[in-house]
Design an enzyme around this catalytic site. Sequence first.
Site, PDB file in Angstrom:
ATOM      1  N   ARG A   1       0.823  -1.217   0.000  1.00  0.00           N
ATOM      2  CA  ARG A   1       0.000   0.000   0.000  1.00  0.00           C
ATOM      3  C   ARG A   1       0.856   1.266   0.000  1.00  0.00           C
ATOM      4  NH1 ARG A   1      -2.364  -3.695  -1.014  1.00  0.00           N
ATOM      5  NH2 ARG A   1      -4.324  -4.508  -0.210  1.00  0.00           N
TER       6      ARG A   1
ATOM      7  N   SER B   1     -11.312  -0.761   3.098  1.00  0.00           N
ATOM      8  CA  SER B   1     -10.461  -1.024   4.261  1.00  0.00           C
ATOM      9  C   SER B   1      -9.910   0.291   4.810  1.00  0.00           C
ATOM     10  CB  SER B   1      -9.308  -1.949   3.874  1.00  0.00           C
ATOM     11  OG  SER B   1      -9.796  -3.181   3.407  1.00  0.00           O
TER      12      SER B   1
ATOM     13  N   GLU C   1      -5.296   3.853   6.421  1.00  0.00           N
ATOM     14  CA  GLU C   1      -4.985   3.670   5.000  1.00  0.00           C
ATOM     15  C   GLU C   1      -5.349   4.879   4.133  1.00  0.00           C
ATOM     16  OE1 GLU C   1      -6.206   0.505   1.541  1.00  0.00           O
ATOM     17  OE2 GLU C   1      -5.602  -0.283   3.490  1.00  0.00           O
TER      18      GLU C   1
END
Length: 342
Positions: free
Chosen positions: A164, A239, A337
């Site tokens: 990520r 998420s 995130e």
Amino acid sequence: MKIDLRATLRAHNTFGFDVFADHLAYLTEVSDIPLFVEKAQQQKAPWQVLGGGSNLVLATNLLGYTGLMQIKGRRLLESTDTHVLLEAMAGEDWHEFVTWTVDQGYGGLENLALIPGTVGASPIQNIGAYGLELSEVMDSLTAFDAQRNEWVQFSAAECQFAYRHSVFKNDPNRYIVSSVCFKLPKHWQPNLTYAELAKAFSEQIQKKEKITPKDIFNKVCEIRSAKLPNPKILGNSGSFFHNPIVPSQQYQLLKERFPHLVAYPANSSSSDWKLAAGWLIDQCGFKGYRSGHVGVYEKQALVLVHHGGGTGSELLALAQQIQTKVFDTFGVQLSIEPVLFA
């Protein structure tokens, strides 16, 4: 290039928070990008570019110039005996692009179906799901360097991809991606490394029946739809926390204390373990929890949701509450995130 003054961003972030942009510029042509940067620089104003708004939390109004990436286009650049090279412009909807590749008979992106957002944002986040990361299929990208005021190209290696993460996250106000190229194999093999997919196709594997990219595409869409809420109905960004990666020693200690701990080897080149953040949050009692206008999705504790009428600040307060409880319980720090504007 059209520019709206004090424009609401409610429809441009999947949480549906009603914040405003001082100047909202619609980037519909590649030539709009340097013009957009020039306008901000001339006025010494801050700037930011939004894609599908699916990976950000807007907790404040956006000052200066906000660009909406809307450059469209996709094409086949090259076809050899071994691969095809496809180009998609940054404003293309990611899922629509994946759907197009599968419909054209190109396998390789189907595991990444139904991920919200735009093509241009996909390498910044190094999106990944169901056993595949973007870094494995991306060939190169073109971006405008706002620091040097010039166009540049990045190979996949130059993007410095990690979980990520990419080089673009190190300096978020330097590069604006305009297009991305993908290298997909002609001799395609199904990627069933993700346990849930392997289980779903176990019968076909046993019978040695043919599995197509369309089969995997449909199954991924089915699994994601069952687990994740539609942001058009319930505001969310998918998420919300990264799955934390811990050293082997810490993992072993946690496993002794919590025998049902859900974790996976982080990668083949280290002994680190990736913990399932959703499991950690669930064990702390947050699944289905609601605090005012925001909460935790009832089917997946990794997903924070906006029920309407709330603010980004409310959501971040809930996120902090979850982080504190998880750390107090497991000694593990969860990191957020989405990109925060607070």
